[in-house]
Every structure is written in structure tokens, then in C-alpha cells.
Design a protein around this motif. Structure first.
Motif, mmCIF file in Angstrom:
data_model
loop_
_atom_site.group_PDB
_atom_site.id
_atom_site.type_symbol
_atom_site.label_atom_id
_atom_site.label_comp_id
_atom_site.label_asym_id
_atom_site.label_seq_id
_atom_site.Cartn_x
_atom_site.Cartn_y
_atom_site.Cartn_z
ATOM 1 N N VAL A 55 -14.069 -3.781 0.898
ATOM 2 C CA VAL A 55 -14.077 -2.829 -0.217
ATOM 3 C C VAL A 55 -13.280 -3.472 -1.337
ATOM 4 O O VAL A 55 -12.158 -3.934 -1.120
ATOM 5 N N ASP A 56 -13.854 -3.516 -2.524
ATOM 6 C CA ASP A 56 -13.175 -4.136 -3.663
ATOM 7 C C ASP A 56 -12.282 -3.149 -4.395
ATOM 8 O O ASP A 56 -11.163 -3.481 -4.774
ATOM 9 N N ILE A 57 -12.794 -1.945 -4.622
ATOM 10 C CA ILE A 57 -12.066 -0.947 -5.399
ATOM 11 C C ILE A 57 -12.149 0.404 -4.689
ATOM 12 O O ILE A 57 -13.226 0.840 -4.299
ATOM 13 N N VAL A 58 -10.994 1.038 -4.526
ATOM 14 C CA VAL A 58 -10.931 2.376 -3.960
ATOM 15 C C VAL A 58 -10.603 3.341 -5.094
ATOM 16 O O VAL A 58 -9.628 3.144 -5.822
ATOM 17 N N LEU A 59 -11.445 4.363 -5.254
ATOM 18 C CA LEU A 59 -11.177 5.458 -6.187
ATOM 19 C C LEU A 59 -10.605 6.580 -5.325
ATOM 20 O O LEU A 59 -11.325 7.169 -4.518
ATOM 21 N N LEU A 60 -9.319 6.872 -5.473
ATOM 22 C CA LEU A 60 -8.594 7.691 -4.511
ATOM 23 C C LEU A 60 -8.008 8.958 -5.123
ATOM 24 O O LEU A 60 -7.239 8.902 -6.085
ATOM 25 N N ASP A 61 -8.368 10.095 -4.538
ATOM 26 C CA ASP A 61 -7.781 11.377 -4.935
ATOM 27 C C ASP A 61 -6.375 11.462 -4.347
ATOM 28 O O ASP A 61 -6.105 10.921 -3.274
ATOM 29 N N ARG A 62 -5.464 12.134 -5.021
ATOM 30 C CA ARG A 62 -4.089 12.261 -4.521
ATOM 31 C C ARG A 62 -3.912 13.454 -3.599
ATOM 32 O O ARG A 62 -3.213 13.368 -2.599
ATOM 33 N N ARG A 63 -4.503 14.575 -3.955
ATOM 34 C CA ARG A 63 -4.242 15.821 -3.216
ATOM 35 C C ARG A 63 -5.355 16.040 -2.193
ATOM 36 O O ARG A 63 -6.443 16.504 -2.521
ATOM 37 N N MET A 64 -5.045 15.684 -0.936
ATOM 38 C CA MET A 64 -5.993 15.888 0.159
ATOM 39 C C MET A 64 -5.222 16.406 1.367
ATOM 40 O O MET A 64 -4.077 16.001 1.581
ATOM 41 N N PRO A 65 -5.837 17.289 2.157
ATOM 42 C CA PRO A 65 -5.181 17.751 3.384
ATOM 43 C C PRO A 65 -5.195 16.641 4.435
ATOM 44 O O PRO A 65 -5.869 15.626 4.262
ATOM 45 N N GLU A 66 -4.481 16.827 5.490
ATOM 46 C CA GLU A 66 -4.400 15.884 6.616
ATOM 47 C C GLU A 66 -3.650 14.627 6.227
ATOM 48 O O GLU A 66 -2.648 14.295 6.847
ATOM 49 N N MET A 67 -4.104 13.909 5.223
ATOM 50 C CA MET A 67 -3.428 12.708 4.748
ATOM 51 C C MET A 67 -3.626 12.631 3.235
ATOM 52 O O MET A 67 -4.751 12.515 2.758
ATOM 53 N N SER A 68 -2.535 12.718 2.509
ATOM 54 C CA SER A 68 -2.637 12.709 1.041
ATOM 55 C C SER A 68 -3.060 11.328 0.535
ATOM 56 O O SER A 68 -2.952 10.325 1.245
ATOM 57 N N GLY A 69 -3.509 11.310 -0.701
ATOM 58 C CA GLY A 69 -3.847 10.042 -1.332
ATOM 59 C C GLY A 69 -2.648 9.110 -1.401
ATOM 60 O O GLY A 69 -2.780 7.891 -1.247
ATOM 61 N N ASP A 70 -1.459 9.679 -1.618
ATOM 62 C CA ASP A 70 -0.247 8.862 -1.650
ATOM 63 C C ASP A 70 -0.018 8.186 -0.295
ATOM 64 O O ASP A 70 0.372 7.013 -0.231
ATOM 65 N N GLU A 71 -0.275 8.932 0.800
ATOM 66 C CA GLU A 71 -0.125 8.353 2.141
ATOM 67 C C GLU A 71 -1.170 7.266 2.387
ATOM 68 O O GLU A 71 -0.857 6.216 2.966
ATOM 69 N N VAL A 72 -2.402 7.503 1.964
ATOM 70 C CA VAL A 72 -3.455 6.495 2.104
ATOM 71 C C VAL A 72 -3.047 5.235 1.339
ATOM 72 O O VAL A 72 -3.171 4.116 1.835
ATOM 73 N N LEU A 73 -2.544 5.433 0.150
ATOM 74 C CA LEU A 73 -2.100 4.323 -0.685
ATOM 75 C C LEU A 73 -1.017 3.502 0.020
ATOM 76 O O LEU A 73 -1.073 2.264 0.047
ATOM 77 N N GLN A 74 -0.033 4.180 0.607
ATOM 78 C CA GLN A 74 1.040 3.479 1.327
ATOM 79 C C GLN A 74 0.481 2.695 2.515
ATOM 80 O O GLN A 74 0.872 1.552 2.767
ATOM 81 N N ARG A 75 -0.452 3.295 3.240
ATOM 82 C CA ARG A 75 -1.041 2.614 4.407
ATOM 83 C C ARG A 75 -1.868 1.411 3.984
ATOM 84 O O ARG A 75 -1.841 0.369 4.643
ATOM 85 N N LEU A 76 -2.599 1.540 2.887
ATOM 86 C CA LEU A 76 -3.349 0.392 2.375
ATOM 87 C C LEU A 76 -2.396 -0.738 2.008
ATOM 88 O O LEU A 76 -2.659 -1.910 2.309
ATOM 89 N N ASP A 77 -1.302 -0.385 1.359
ATOM 90 C CA ASP A 77 -0.307 -1.375 0.968
ATOM 91 C C ASP A 77 0.303 -2.063 2.197
ATOM 92 O O ASP A 77 0.433 -3.280 2.230
ATOM 93 N N GLU A 78 0.642 -1.275 3.214
ATOM 94 C CA GLU A 78 1.210 -1.823 4.441
ATOM 95 C C GLU A 78 0.236 -2.757 5.158
ATOM 96 O O GLU A 78 0.653 -3.722 5.793
ATOM 97 N N ARG A 79 -1.039 -2.481 5.056
ATOM 98 C CA ARG A 79 -2.063 -3.291 5.716
ATOM 99 C C ARG A 79 -2.444 -4.525 4.904
ATOM 100 O O ARG A 79 -3.282 -5.318 5.335
#
Length: 194
Positions: A55-79
Motif C-alpha cells: 500500500v503506497d498511501i493510506v487515507l485514514l479516519d481518526r475517529r473509529m471504534p475498536e481502534m482509533s485512527g491514531d492507534e492505527v497510525l502508531q501501529r503503522l509507525d511501529e511496523r
């Protein structure tokens, strides 16, 4: 190689992530004839998609249940995600965004032209980021290829890993970059007798 139209983003792989299926699908539909796009409807689904395919570009919403966009962002960064992340959200930015590892922040709603422009910009930035890694890996591969016989090289696991990484980077950069001929200029450097 022929030079691509600089406004051509058709080969860019975009993932739209939003828990509201209609919203994710609407943005994906706007981009369907413009780039290679798919949608994910949760943070875990987005992470799984990124793990399974390039995936080249992720268009990511911030406010999501279960896992917020901020959490997804942190996990992408960690990976060590090797792509660009554009927050595409209705959430008003605050000082907290200063510590988030995203590449751009767009407030919904975003018109198709603005979205296309952002994707094109980040396509170019990503290609040049990857170009630095390509040159680093290719110089290592090239110097070994110039100095060590093929039968020794081909039996070395680390050399084979670097050569495979070079091929993968070259294919991705060529897909993303408007002027892929820049890769050919690197071949002109002599590494024999170094």
C-alpha cells in the motif's frame, strides 16, 4: 523506458480506512478510475491489508471504534510502514497532532480534485524516499557484483536478500515515479577496482 505523465497517479495503491462504510466507499468510488484503491472498515482490517499487500498511501479516519485512527497510525509507525499516511477526517486538529506520525491532514469533506492532488504529491514524495533506499541497496549489490564471482554471490544468503530488495524497490519506484529513467543513471557509476 518512456516517461509517464506527471499527473498520472493510476498506479498508486491507496487504502481508504473509515469505520463508516458509506464514507469509505464514497471516497474509494471517487478514486476508482484514478488510482488503484480499496477500502477497509476498521483499524484491524487496515493493518491486515497493509501486512498482506503493498500500500503506497493510506487515507485514514481518526475517529473509529475498536481502534482509533491514531492507534492505527502508531501501529503503522511501529511496523515501519513504507508508505504515506494522510489523515482524512472530520476531527478538528489540536496540539496532539504535533506528536502523530502522519504525512498530511485533510479535513472532510475533500473534493475529488483536492484528494487527487494530495495523492499525487505524496506519490512523488514516497518515490523519492524509496529512491534513497534503492541507491543505498543497489550500491551494495553492485559493488559485490563487480568484485565477487557469480557462483560465490549466488550462494550468499545476505547478498540474495539485498538483490531481491533492490528488485522490489526498483519495481515500486518505477511504478510510482513520473521519471523512472533516474534509476538508469545509477548504472553509469563504475564500481570495479574500488
Amino acid at each position: 523506458m518512456t516517461e509517464r505523465d506527471t499527473d498520472d497517479i493510476s498506479d498508486v495503491r491507496v487504502l481508504v480506512v473509515d469505520d463508516e462504510k458509506e464514507v469509505a466507499d464514497a471516497y474509494a468510488l471517487r478514486l476508482r478510475n484514478v488510482c488503484d484503491v480499496e477500502a477497509a472498515y476498521s483499524g484491524p482490517e487496515a493493518l491486515a491489508t497493509v501486512d498482506e499487500e503493498t500500500v503506497d498511501i493510506v487515507l485514514l479516519d481518526r475517529r473509529m471504534p475498536e481502534m482509533s485512527g491514531d492507534e492505527v497510525l502508531q501501529r503503522l509507525d511501529e511496523r515501519g510502514f513504507e508508505g504515506r499516511v494522510i489523515m482524512l477526517t472530520a476531527v478538528d486538529p489540536g496540539f496532539d497532532v504535533l506528536d502523530l506520525p502522519f504525512d498530511d491532514y485533510l479535513r472532510k469533506p475533500v473534493e475529488r480534485e483536492g484528494l487527487e492532488a494530495a495523492i499525487d504529491h505524496h506519490r512523488t514524495v514516497l518515490a523519492y524516499d524509496l529512491l534513497g533506499e534503492y541507491f543505498s541497496q543497489e550500491s551494495k549489490r553492485a559493488v559485490i557484483a563487480a568484485e565477487i564471482p557469480a557462483e560465490e554471490r549466488d550462494g550468499n544468503e545476505r547478498y540474495c536478500e539485498v538483490a531481491a530488495a533492490v528488485d522490489t524497490l526498483e519495481a515500486r519506484i518505477t511504478r510510482l515515479l513520473a521519471d523512472p529513467e533516474i534509476l538508469e543513471t545509477f548504472d553509469d557509476v563504475s564500481r570495479e577496482g574500488i
